[in-house]
Design a protein around this motif. Structure first.
Motif, PDB file in Angstrom:
ATOM      1  N   LYS A   5       0.858  -1.186   0.000  1.00 20.79           N
ATOM      2  CA  LYS A   5       0.000   0.000   0.000  1.00 20.79           C
ATOM      3  C   LYS A   5       0.892   1.233   0.000  1.00 20.79           C
ATOM      4  CE  LYS A   5      -3.757  -0.050   2.838  1.00 20.79           C
ATOM      5  NZ  LYS A   5      -4.465   0.141   4.139  1.00 20.79           N
ATOM      6  N   LYS A   6       0.631   2.138  -0.941  1.00 18.03           N
ATOM      7  CA  LYS A   6       1.471   3.343  -1.051  1.00 18.03           C
ATOM      8  C   LYS A   6       0.949   4.441  -0.126  1.00 18.03           C
ATOM      9  CE  LYS A   6       1.307   3.540  -5.679  1.00 18.03           C
ATOM     10  NZ  LYS A   6       1.550   4.272  -6.919  1.00 18.03           N
ATOM     11  N   VAL A   7       1.812   4.870   0.783  1.00 19.83           N
ATOM     12  CA  VAL A   7       1.421   5.845   1.797  1.00 19.83           C
ATOM     13  C   VAL A   7       2.149   7.165   1.567  1.00 19.83           C
ATOM     14  CG1 VAL A   7       1.225   6.293   4.283  1.00 19.83           C
ATOM     15  CG2 VAL A   7       1.254   3.929   3.452  1.00 19.83           C
ATOM     16  N   LEU A   8       1.391   8.234   1.509  1.00 17.24           N
ATOM     17  CA  LEU A   8       1.981   9.573   1.425  1.00 17.24           C
ATOM     18  C   LEU A   8       1.853  10.219   2.801  1.00 17.24           C
ATOM     19  CD1 LEU A   8       3.030  11.918  -0.381  1.00 17.24           C
ATOM     20  CD2 LEU A   8       0.669  12.564  -0.692  1.00 17.24           C
ATOM     21  N   ASP A  29       4.074  -4.600   3.741  1.00 16.53           N
ATOM     22  CA  ASP A  29       2.858  -4.277   2.988  1.00 16.53           C
ATOM     23  C   ASP A  29       2.577  -2.774   2.952  1.00 16.53           C
ATOM     24  OD1 ASP A  29       2.305  -4.131   5.666  1.00 16.53           O
ATOM     25  OD2 ASP A  29       0.359  -5.126   5.539  1.00 16.53           O
ATOM     26  N   LEU A  30       3.468  -1.965   3.528  1.00 15.10           N
ATOM     27  CA  LEU A  30       3.328  -0.507   3.461  1.00 15.10           C
ATOM     28  C   LEU A  30       4.597   0.085   2.859  1.00 15.10           C
ATOM     29  CD1 LEU A  30       1.910   0.337   7.024  1.00 15.10           C
ATOM     30  CD2 LEU A  30       0.596   0.118   4.907  1.00 15.10           C
ATOM     31  N   GLU A  31       4.412   1.099   2.016  1.00 11.14           N
ATOM     32  CA  GLU A  31       5.557   1.711   1.352  1.00 11.14           C
ATOM     33  C   GLU A  31       5.362   3.234   1.357  1.00 11.14           C
ATOM     34  OE1 GLU A  31       6.666   2.272  -3.335  1.00 11.14           O
ATOM     35  OE2 GLU A  31       5.500   0.543  -2.744  1.00 11.14           O
ATOM     36  N   ALA A  32       6.382   3.982   1.772  1.00 10.99           N
ATOM     37  CA  ALA A  32       6.281   5.445   1.724  1.00 10.99           C
ATOM     38  C   ALA A  32       6.511   5.885   0.286  1.00 10.99           C
ATOM     39  CB  ALA A  32       7.313   6.083   2.645  1.00 10.99           C
ATOM     40  N   THR A  33       5.584   6.690  -0.228  1.00 13.28           N
ATOM     41  CA  THR A  33       5.677   7.084  -1.628  1.00 13.28           C
ATOM     42  C   THR A  33       5.945   8.577  -1.800  1.00 13.28           C
ATOM     43  OG1 THR A  33       4.550   6.832  -3.740  1.00 13.28           O
ATOM     44  CG2 THR A  33       3.192   7.404  -1.873  1.00 13.28           C
ATOM     45  N   GLY A  34       5.834   9.317  -0.725  1.00  8.87           N
ATOM     46  CA  GLY A  34       6.107  10.750  -0.759  1.00  8.87           C
ATOM     47  C   GLY A  34       6.079  11.303   0.650  1.00  8.87           C
ATOM     48  N   LEU A  35       6.783  12.424   0.863  1.00  5.52           N
ATOM     49  CA  LEU A  35       6.871  13.050   2.181  1.00  5.52           C
ATOM     50  C   LEU A  35       6.680  14.543   2.037  1.00  5.52           C
ATOM     51  CD1 LEU A  35      10.305  11.509   3.167  1.00  5.52           C
ATOM     52  CD2 LEU A  35       8.096  10.742   4.022  1.00  5.52           C
ATOM     53  N   ALA A  36       5.934  15.126   2.941  1.00 10.32           N
ATOM     54  CA  ALA A  36       5.805  16.582   2.930  1.00 10.32           C
ATOM     55  C   ALA A  36       6.082  17.129   4.317  1.00 10.32           C
ATOM     56  CB  ALA A  36       4.398  16.976   2.488  1.00 10.32           C
ATOM     57  N   VAL A  37       6.837  18.229   4.361  1.00  9.23           N
ATOM     58  CA  VAL A  37       7.113  18.910   5.630  1.00  9.23           C
ATOM     59  C   VAL A  37       6.885  20.409   5.444  1.00  9.23           C
ATOM     60  CG1 VAL A  37       8.843  17.213   6.401  1.00  9.23           C
ATOM     61  CG2 VAL A  37       9.581  19.211   5.084  1.00  9.23           C
ATOM     62  N   ASP A  92      -2.144   5.328  -2.283  1.00 11.05           N
ATOM     63  CA  ASP A  92      -3.374   4.633  -1.905  1.00 11.05           C
ATOM     64  C   ASP A  92      -4.012   5.302  -0.701  1.00 11.05           C
ATOM     65  OD1 ASP A  92      -3.160   2.468  -3.830  1.00 11.05           O
ATOM     66  OD2 ASP A  92      -1.436   1.823  -2.653  1.00 11.05           O
ATOM     67  N   ILE A  93      -3.163   5.899   0.134  1.00 11.99           N
ATOM     68  CA  ILE A  93      -3.666   6.556   1.345  1.00 11.99           C
ATOM     69  C   ILE A  93      -2.754   7.729   1.685  1.00 11.99           C
ATOM     70  CG2 ILE A  93      -2.416   4.980   2.919  1.00 11.99           C
ATOM     71  CD1 ILE A  93      -4.935   5.131   4.766  1.00 11.99           C
ATOM     72  N   VAL A  94      -3.360   8.815   2.154  1.00 14.51           N
ATOM     73  CA  VAL A  94      -2.598   9.986   2.596  1.00 14.51           C
ATOM     74  C   VAL A  94      -2.711  10.071   4.109  1.00 14.51           C
ATOM     75  CG1 VAL A  94      -2.519  12.515   2.588  1.00 14.51           C
ATOM     76  CG2 VAL A  94      -2.945  11.283   0.452  1.00 14.51           C
ATOM     77  N   LEU A  95      -1.579  10.059   4.800  1.00 18.07           N
ATOM     78  CA  LEU A  95      -1.609  10.301   6.243  1.00 18.07           C
ATOM     79  C   LEU A  95      -1.440  11.798   6.446  1.00 18.07           C
ATOM     80  CD1 LEU A  95      -1.552   9.357   9.247  1.00 18.07           C
ATOM     81  CD2 LEU A  95       0.919   9.392   9.050  1.00 18.07           C
ATOM     82  N   ASN A  96      -2.493  12.445   6.932  1.00 15.71           N
ATOM     83  CA  ASN A  96      -2.430  13.888   7.111  1.00 15.71           C
ATOM     84  C   ASN A  96      -2.074  14.215   8.560  1.00 15.71           C
ATOM     85  OD1 ASN A  96      -2.748  16.632   7.247  1.00 15.71           O
ATOM     86  ND2 ASN A  96      -4.640  16.685   6.056  1.00 15.71           N
TER      87      ASN A  96
END
Ligand code: MG
Length: 382
Positions: A5-8, A29-37, A92-96
């Motif tokens: 699962k691609k996690v931003l 089963d989880l993969e970081a696909t982008g990071l924002a700071v 697939d999912i954005v962690l805000n």
């Protein structure tokens, strides 16, 4: 094996973001696909290298320039960088995990594209709850709560029929001033000293004023579609019970555990599965006792103000949040007293007034106007 699962992660350098990275690191089963700071480019660059992330977003332009010098990947910058990152990486999912009103834009962007949001940014629902939940149901995207109380409630409620639920009860630690009936003369250091949860500056002050619990009532109202008279708050200083639900047959179910945000973060990221999370297992005999008491909304005025704003709905919760953000920043700067926080918020709510929230543009305008009004009120105090 199925694809990960691609996690931003938005707010990757903060407390929620770094704990989320820890969970992702331990799971195939989880993969970081982008990071924002916002501005902490050093953390973002280190994380991007460690997790082989090709694109990062750094809101602050100067910090973005530093990041570019030190990172061979792609660096997006500016206020809309987080939103661009969502479009570019297709997670697939954005962690805000953004703090404050700044988190609303990315929530809207993800939901508009039908992407699920693991929501730690409670302001998305405090400010824009009506429109945000409408948007999610229109696109079929899910809002998965990360706030510990709401994650607890989500886990309790999802196994029950709607018709079986009587009411929900949020637990509140009560903050460092629990039991006090006079909040005169409280210093920044005292207010930042939270007894059970280690968190960022603003949310720690919001916990000390109980505004955080007020926001959480509004958040719960939208997440679980319940009227305010079916949302209770009980003070529970040990923070072991994370929330409760009362069912129509007289049963009350509770969610327990030591306070550890990795549990709700992992639940949101791996839902509907449960992850193996290496947290200390609850030993109730060791805890010894659990205490509960009524909240005191007369001393902790912010709790009452939040309930009123929630009940009026429309733009009122947006005004509430904007005024609180400005008032708390001003308190942390030593410009106003702790007791001025609810005064300034109440005055802003009175001055800006209420009305329906027709669209997000209107909410952004109300947010800005409320901030200006709060700043004027604060200048008038000094
Ligand atoms: Mg919470």
């Amino acid at each position: 094996m199925s694809e990960a699962k691609k996690v931003l992660i938005l707010g990757a350098s903060g407390s929620i973001g770094t704990q989320a990275m820890e969970i992702i690191a331990g799971r195939e089963d989880l993969e970081a696909t982008g990071l924002a700071v916002g501005s902490d480019w050093q953390t973002a660059v280190a994380q991007a290298r460690g997790f082989e992330v090709e694109t990062i977003a750094v809101a602050d332009p100067e910090a973005a320039a530093e990041a570019r010098k030190n990172f061979s990947g792609n660096v997006l910058e500016g206020e809309s960088a987080a939103r661009e990152l969502i479009g570019l990486t297709g997670p697939d999912i954005v962690l805000n995990g953004v703090v404050g009103a700044a988190g609303l834009g990315p929530t809207i962007a993800a939901l508009t594209q039908g992407i699920d949001v693991a929501l730690a940014n409670k302001e998305s629902l405090v400010i824009g709850g009506e429109l945000v939940t409408e948007l999610a149901s229109a696109t079929g995207a899910r809002l998965l709560p990360v706030d510990s109380e709401h994650s607890a409630l989500f886990q309790l409620i999802e196994n029950e029929d709607d018709s079986a639920l009587d009411r929900i009860v949020l637990t509140a630690s009560g903050g460092p001033f629990r039991g006090r009936t006079d909040l005169e003369g409280i210093t920044v250091e005292q207010a930042l000293d939270h007894p059970t949860w280690a968190m960022g500056g603003r949310i720690t002050i919001d916990s000390a004023t109980l505004m955080n619990k007020g926001f959480e009532m509004i958040e719960a109202h939208h997440l679980f579609n319940l009227p305010y008279d079916r949302i209770g708050v009980v003070v529970h200083p040990q923070s072991i019970v994370h929330s409760l639900i009362d069912l129509k047959d007289g049963a009350t179910l509770a969610h327990l555990g030591y306070p550890d945000m990795r549990v709700p973060i992992a639940y949101a990221l791996t839902w509907p599965e449960r992850a193996e999370v290496p947290v200390e297992r609850l030993d109730l005999a060791k805890v010894g006792r659990l205490d509960f008491e009524e909240p005191d909304p007369e001393t902790f005025r912010c709790l009452a103000l939040a309930r009123e704003a929630g009940e009026s709905g429309g733009i009122a919760p947006c005004v509430l949040n904007a005024a609180d953000e400005v008032a708390v920043a001003s308190f942390l700067e030593g410009e106003i007293a702790f007791n001025d926080i609810p005064r300034v918020i109440e005055k802003t709510l009175d001055d800006v007034g209420s009305g329906p929230a027709r669209d997000f543009e209107e909410l952004f305008a109300v947010d800005e106007a409320s901030r200006e009004r709060t700043s004027e009120i604060i200048s008038g105090l000094n």
